[in-house]
Design a protein around this motif. Structure first.
Motif, PDB file in Angstrom:
ATOM      1  N   UNK A   1       0.797  -1.059   0.058  1.00 52.87           N
ATOM      2  CA  UNK A   1      -0.167   0.113  -0.056  1.00 52.87           C
ATOM      3  C   UNK A   1       0.999   1.154  -0.028  1.00 52.87           C
ATOM      4  N   UNK A   2       2.328   1.064   0.373  1.00 55.97           N
ATOM      5  CA  UNK A   2       3.011   2.252   0.219  1.00 55.97           C
ATOM      6  C   UNK A   2       3.785   2.191  -1.126  1.00 55.97           C
ATOM      7  N   UNK A   3       3.630   1.374  -2.140  1.00 59.79           N
ATOM      8  CA  UNK A   3       4.355   1.330  -3.426  1.00 59.79           C
ATOM      9  C   UNK A   3       5.249   0.121  -3.328  1.00 59.79           C
ATOM     10  N   UNK A   4       5.383  -0.488  -2.160  1.00 64.30           N
ATOM     11  CA  UNK A   4       6.215  -1.945  -2.329  1.00 64.30           C
ATOM     12  C   UNK A   4       7.665  -1.201  -2.109  1.00 64.30           C
ATOM     13  N   UNK A   5       8.384  -2.412  -1.523  1.00 62.05           N
ATOM     14  CA  UNK A   5       9.833  -2.217  -1.128  1.00 62.05           C
ATOM     15  C   UNK A   5      10.671  -3.141  -1.978  1.00 62.05           C
ATOM     16  N   UNK A   6      11.442  -2.858  -2.834  1.00 57.86           N
ATOM     17  CA  UNK A   6      12.198  -3.615  -3.737  1.00 57.86           C
ATOM     18  C   UNK A   6      12.861  -4.772  -2.985  1.00 57.86           C
ATOM     19  N   UNK A   7      12.641  -6.105  -3.365  1.00 56.94           N
ATOM     20  CA  UNK A   7      13.425  -6.973  -2.901  1.00 56.94           C
ATOM     21  C   UNK A   7      12.763  -7.603  -1.762  1.00 56.94           C
ATOM     22  N   UNK A   8      11.640  -7.233  -1.229  1.00 55.04           N
ATOM     23  CA  UNK A   8      10.991  -7.868  -0.156  1.00 55.04           C
ATOM     24  C   UNK A   8       9.634  -8.333  -0.379  1.00 55.04           C
ATOM     25  N   UNK A   9       9.239  -9.551   0.112  1.00 51.86           N
ATOM     26  CA  UNK A   9       8.183 -10.304  -0.492  1.00 51.86           C
ATOM     27  C   UNK A   9       7.225 -10.694   0.825  1.00 51.86           C
ATOM     28  N   UNK A  10       6.020 -10.817   0.793  1.00 55.27           N
ATOM     29  CA  UNK A  10       5.304 -11.199   1.985  1.00 55.27           C
ATOM     30  C   UNK A  10       4.553 -12.519   1.279  1.00 55.27           C
TER      31      UNK A  10
ATOM     32  N   UNK B   1      20.526  -5.662  -7.384  1.00 55.46           N
ATOM     33  CA  UNK B   1      19.406  -5.569  -8.172  1.00 55.46           C
ATOM     34  C   UNK B   1      18.696  -6.993  -8.029  1.00 55.46           C
ATOM     35  N   UNK B   2      17.753  -6.764  -6.796  1.00 54.24           N
ATOM     36  CA  UNK B   2      16.872  -7.717  -6.466  1.00 54.24           C
ATOM     37  C   UNK B   2      15.898  -7.929  -7.759  1.00 54.24           C
ATOM     38  N   UNK B   3      15.733  -9.215  -8.399  1.00 50.08           N
ATOM     39  CA  UNK B   3      14.737  -9.517  -9.519  1.00 50.08           C
ATOM     40  C   UNK B   3      14.150 -10.666  -9.526  1.00 50.08           C
TER      41      UNK B   3
END
Ligand code: ATP
Length: 542
Positions: free
Chosen positions: A23-32, A252-254
Motif C-alpha cells: 500500500x506504500x508502493x512496495x519495497x524492492x526485494x521484499x515479499x510477503x 539488483x533484486x529481481x
C-alpha cells in the motif's frame, strides 16, 4: 512453456505472494506470503525438516552413505557477534561488483546488466538494460531509437550486432548507454559493495556497537559446534540443520522472489572424518537432488551441475549446484536452488584460529601489514576426539545449503499448468491448476455440499470438522460447484469431497482427484482414513 506473468498474477490473485508494504508502493526485494503462500512455504520447510532431521533413520545405513549417522537441529539468532563475520570472511569478502550511473544516480550489479551492440548513423554503441528477459529487446530498441533520434518506423536503420551479453564482456564503458541513461559513458568502473545489512546494538549507536544481520544461517551452526557436542551425545559423523531468515543487500533484486533481500535458508552442516569426506560429499549431493525429485521437480528443468575444478576454492574437493530452469530465465539458463559444498576444515579452523587466507595452500592465517592476524578467532578448541579410536582431528564439513523461497518458487513454477476439465454440464472448460505434490499443497482437501439445502451443508460440515482434526481442509458452500472446483484447482488442493443427493440416501460422498479428475464414492465415516491413505501413499522418504 508457462509464461511467468501468469504465475505472478495467480500468486497475487489467490494470495500466495504479495509485494511487501504494497500500500506504500512496495519495497524492492521484499515479499510477503499470503494466506495460501504461508501454508505452501511452511510445508516446504516442514518437508525438509522432517525428511532431513526428525524423520531421519539414524539406525540404518542409507543407500550411498558410508555408514549410519545422526541428525540434529539448531535455531540461532539473526544478529551474532560481529567477530563471527570477520573470521568467516564475510566482512572482507562478501561483496558483489556494482556500477553507478552518474546520470540517473541508479546503481546496478555489474554482472546483471546486459545489453546489445547496435550501429546507426555511423555510430556504434552498447545499449544496456536491466529489463526482464522477455522485455529486453523492446527496451533496448526503444532506447536506441531515442538515442539516435529515430522514429519507431525507422527501426530498420538500427543494425544490431551480435546477441545480448553481460556488461563485464564490454571492455570500454565509454561506449555504453546505461539502463536509464540518455547519454553514453555514464556508468562508473565496477566497485565492490558489501552485501551485509548493518545495524547497531544498544542505545549508543557508534561503530563499536555495529553488528550485521546474518547473510547465511551456516555460521550459527559452526560457532555452536562445541555446544552441540557437549550437550548431546552425537558422535561423528553427524549433521546439524537450521532453517531461518538471512539477509543480503542485493544490488539488483529481481525475478520475483528468486533474488530477494530477506529470504529463508535451510542449511545443513555435516561433520565427518577427513578420510570419508569425499564419499559424504557425493552422498549429500545425490540425496539432495533426490529430495527435489521426490517432491515433484523432475525432468530436464532440474539439473545437478558440478563445479569445474577451476571454480573451486582449493580447500574444497567438490561443489555442486542443484539448478532449475526457471521460466523467467533465458532459454538454456538455470538458476541455483541449492549449493552442496565440500568445505574441508575451513570454517571450524577459522573460528578457532582466526580468518584464514582462502588463497593459501595449506591454509594460513591472514596477516595485516604488521604481520599480526587480520581477525582473531575465538581461541576455543573446536577439534573432535573420537572416544573409540582416541584420534583427535578437526572434522571436515559438507554443506548442503538451500533456499526455502527459491524452492517454493520452483515448486510453483513446476506445478502451474493449464488444461481442460468438463463443467457441470460436461462441456470442456479451460482450467488453471497447480499440480503441487500433496505434501506441499496448502489445502489437502476441500469439502462442499452440492447445494445449500436438504441437509447437505450439515453433513458436509460434519465431514469438514472430522477432517480438520488431522489435515488442513477448507469448507465452501458458496456459488456453483464447478466454480468451487476451479478455485481449488488453482490453489493446488489435491482432493475435493462433495456431499450430494446420494449422500442423503446412502451416506457416501464423492472424492475428486485434482490431476486425473477421477471421482469415486466413499462412506462418510471413511473420509479420514481414505484421505490419510491418499496423502501418505507410502512413498519412500529421501
Ligand atoms: P546466487 O549466486 O544466486 O546469489 P549464492 O551462490 O550466493 O546465490 P549461497 O550463498 O550458496 O547462494 O546461498 C545458498 C542458497 O540460499 C541459494 O542456493 C539460494 O537458494 C538461497 N539464496 C541465496 N541468496 C538468495 C537471495 N538473494 N534470495 C533468495 N534466496 C537466496
Amino acid at each position: 512453456m508457462m509464461e511467468m506473468d501468469k504465475l505472478v498474477s495467480l500468486c497475487r490473485r489467490r494470495g500466495f505472494l504479495f509485494q511487501s508494504s504494497e500500500i506504500y508502493g512496495g519495497l524492492n526485494g521484499f515479499w510477503d506470503y499470503g494466506p495460501l503462500g504461508v501454508e505452501l512455504k511452511r510445508n516446504v520447510r516442514e518437508a525438509w525438516w522432517r525428511d532431513m532431521v526428525t524423520g531421519h533413520n539414524d539406525l540404518a545405513t542409507l543407500p550411498g552413505a558410508p555408514e549410519s549417522f545422526e541428525m540434529t537441529g539448531l535455531d540461532c539468532t539473526i544478529i551474532m557477534h560481529p567477530q563471527v563475520w570477520k573470521c568467516s570472511g564475510h566482512y572482507d569478502l562478501f561483496h558483489d561488483q556494482m556500477v553507478d550511473c552518474r546520470e540517473s544516480k541508479r546503481r546496478y550489479r555489474y554482472d546483471q546488466v546486459r545489453g546489445r551492440w547496435v550501429e546507426a548513423k555511423g555510430d556504434r554503441i552498447f545499449v544496456a538494460t536491466v529489463a526482464e528477459t522477455a522485455d529486453e529487446q523492446d527496451d533496448v530498441q526503444r532506447r536506441a531509437l531515442k538515442y539516435f533520434n529515430l522514429r519507431a518506423k525507422d527501426a530498420g536503420e538500427l543494425a544490431w550486432d551480435g546477441d545480448f551479453h553481460a556488461l563485464p564482456q564490454v571492455p570500454d564503458l565509454s561506449r555504453v548507454l546505461g539502463p536509464e541513461a540518455t547519454q553514453l559513458g555514464t556508468l562508473t568502473e565496477p566497485r565492490e559493495f558489501n552485501l551485509m545489512f548493518k545495524t547497531f546494538v544498544g542505545a549508543l549507536g557508534g561503530e563499536e556497537s555495529a553488528a550485521f544481520l546474518r547473510p547465511e544461517t551456516a555460521q550459527g551452526i559452526f560457532v555452536n559446534f562445541k555446544n552441540v557436542l557437549d550437550s548431546s551425545r552425537v558422535r561423528i559423523p553427524f549433521g546439524i540443520a537450521q532453517i531461518g531468515k538471512s539477509f543480503r543487500n542485493e544490488i539488483t533484486p529481481r525475478n520475483f522472489t528468486f533474488r530477494s533481500r530477506e529470504f529463508e535458508q535451510m542449511e545443513i552442516e555435516f561433520f565427518c572424518h577427513p578420510g570419508q569426506s569425499n564419499q559424504w560429499y557425493q552422498f549429500w549431493r545425490d540425496r539432495r537432488l533426490a529430495w527435489y525429485t521426490h517432491l515433484g521437480l523432475a525432468g530436464e528443468r532440474l539439473r545437478l551441475r558440478e563445479h569445474a575444478p577451476a571454480e573451486l576454492s582449493h580447500y574444497s574437493t567438490g561443489t555442486a549446484d542443484i539448478e532449475y530452469a526457471f521460466p523467467f530465465l533465458p532459454p538454456g539458463d538455470y538458476g541455483e536452488l541449492e549449493g552442496i559444498a565440500h568445505r574441508g576444515d575451513f570454517d571450524l579452523r577459522s573460528h578457532m584460529e582466526g580468518k584464514l587466507d582462502p588463497r593459501t595452500c595449506p591454509l594460513e592465517l591472514e596477516k595485516d601489514a604488521d604481520g599480526k592476524p587480520r581477525w582473531r578467532g575465538s581461541g576455543k578448541d573446536l577439534t573432535y576426539r573420537d572416544d573409540q579410536s582416541g584420534e583427535r582431528y578437526i572434522p571436515h564439513v559438507i554443506e548442503p545449503s538451500a533456499g526455502a523461497d527459491r524452492a517454493t518458487l520452483a515448486f510453483l513454477c513446476e506445478a502451474y499448468s493449464e488444461d481442460e476439465a468438463p463443467d457441470e454440464h460436461g462441456a470442456p472448460q479451460k482450467r488453471v491448476v497447480l499440480k503441487l505434490h500433496p505434501r506441499l499443497a496448502p489445502i489437502k482437501a476441500a469439502v462442499f455440499p452440492l447445494v445449500k439445502k436438504d441437509g447437505m451443508p450439515e453433513i458436509a460440515q460434519d465431514v469438514y470438522l472430522s477432517l480438520k482434526a488431522h489435515f488442513s481442509v477448507f469448507y465452501d458452500e458458496k456459488g456453483a460447484v464447478g466454480r468451487r472446483y476451479r478455485r481449488q484447482d488453482e490453489a493446488g488442493t489435491p482432493f475435493c469431497i462433495t456431499v450430494d443427493g446420494q449422500t442423503l440416501a446412502d451416506r457416501t460422498v464423492t472424492i475428486r482427484d485434482r490431476d486425473s479428475l477421477r471421482q469415486w464414492r466413499v462412506r462418510v465415516d471413511d473420509c479420514v482414513s481414505e484421505l490419510t491413505k491418499l496423502l501418505n501413499p507410502g512413498a519412500a522418504r529421501v
